[in-house]
Enzyme design. Structure first.
Site: not given
Ligand code: G3I
Length: 356
Positions: A152, A267
């Site tokens: 991220e 995810e």
């Protein structure tokens, strides 16, 4: 075929001499091969304490990743102390059951222990990051075949001036921290597959378009500089109330694939706080969002893995941030809270098996 043989065959097949390290068989052209490996993020204490949970993981997963355990917060409560208990136990479980384990994650803005706030110079940040990678990747060298090296890194709302997310690494080292982390990880374990993992690409919104553009710019720059980046992790935390931008995702994947990168879905879950209360309707919408997302990727290339962020609705991060206003429990995952498969599980199985 016994699951162990099947998994090791499928996951080992990508490790061919001369090619970039792969977590599993890749490439859209082969005709005979196993289904895409499926896995889930695991809370390792539950494997020991909850037999139903353990059975579900054994019954469904070919690979596992710790939902926590390898994050700085868990690993390094103090600057000079590493606690490997959780990842050691998960790796032992994976090894004993013919599964592979992914590593999550080496450099992230979140889940940082308090003591890191005292780091104040570029030099010190580099030293601590290198020490971390050397110790953690070194310990699991040859045993954890795939790492989310940087997680991220791109801003949730990127602009031309600030494409990157604030973090200790970005603030002190700058965007170069991504390159440094990848190069160091490759130096420690040259056979590991190194992944850049991120989210927020999948909807037809200006924000997702900006995220895709900023992410592609970062990746192109890394590839141009010869950084050992092998694959992209598309997390897939899908907001249930929003359409999937199938063209946008397919174009993103085509660009990434064109740079020689593999794709992993790392995810997957569907955030259902804004979906109708009716559970049957909600479950169908959840499945349809995941199906559209997977198809948009699969239309371009064969992802090396599909991993959901948890396996049962009983244990999910979603209510931490997205609790439903009507009080009904969230239903983001492939099994319900009683371990019954939901339409999402069917959608994933249809996708992973169709790609066999
Ligand atoms: O373990 C304690 C428990 O003892 C305590 O009773 C409880 C009370 O709040 O907290 C428990 O720890 C929490 C843990 O999740 C439980 O699994 C932490 O407070 C909480 O911060 C932690 O959140 C995790 C979060 O990352 C931060 O590390 C979530 O489980 C985890 O699902 C989430 O995962 C992230 C990925 O790493 C990156 N992508 C997004 C994804 C979802 O946010």
């Amino acid at each position: 075929m016994h699951r162990r043989q099947f998994v090791l065959g499928a996951l080992g097949a990508g490790l061919t001499a001369g090619s970039a390290p792969a977590f599993a068989q890749a490439g859209p052209k082969e005709c005979t091969r196993a289904a895409i490996p499926f896995g889930a993020a695991i809370r390792v204490d539950l494997l020991r304490d909850d037999q139903e949970y353990r059975r579900a993981v054994l019954g469904h997963c070919q690979l596992v990743v710790g939902e926590g355990g390898l994050k700085w917060f868990d690993l390094r409560p103090e600057a000079d102390k590493f606690v490997f208990d959780q990842p050691d136990r998960l790796l032992a479980f994976a090894d004993a059951n013919g599964m592979r384990m992914r590593g999550h994650t080496l450099a992230w803005y979140a889940a940082m222990p308090k003591w890191t706030e005292a780091i104040s110079t570029k030099k010190e940040a580099e030293r601590v990051l290198y020490e971390h990678i050397d110790t953690v990747v070194g310990r699991y060298k040859g045993r954890i075949p795939s790492w989310d090296v940087v997680n991220e890194a791109v801003s949730e709302d990127p602009t031309a001036e600030t494409p990157m997310r604030k973090s200790i690494w970005q603030d002190l080292i700058g965007t170069q921290h991504v390159e440094l982390a990848f190069r160091r990880t490759a130096a420690v374990d040259p056979k590991a597959q190194l992944v850049l993992n991120d989210f927020g690409f999948e909807n037809p919104t200006d924000r997702c378009r900006a995220k895709r553009a900023a992410f592609l710019r970062l990746v192109r720059n890394l590839k141009d500089r010869g950084v050992p980046l092998h694959a992209i992790g598309l997390q897939g935390h899908l907001p249930g109330e929003q359409e999937i931008d199938k063209d946008g995702i397919s174009r993103l994947v085509a660009e990434l694939h064109g740079m020689g990168l593999s794709i992993l879905v790392t995810e997957l879950d569907v955030i259902d706080d804004k979906l109708p209360r009716d559970r049957a309707i909600r479950d169908e919408i959840v499945a349809s969002r995941a199906r559209a997302f997977l198809q948009a990727i699969g239309d371009v290339c064969r992802p090396e893995a599909v991993v959901t962020w948890g396996i049962t609705d009983q244990f999910t991060w979603v209510p931490i941030w997205f609790r439903r206003k009507d009080g009904d429990p969230n239903r983001p995952l492939p099994l319900d809270a009683n371990y019954r498969p939901k339409p999402l599980m069917r959608a994933i199985q249809e996708f992973t098996r169709a790609k066999a």
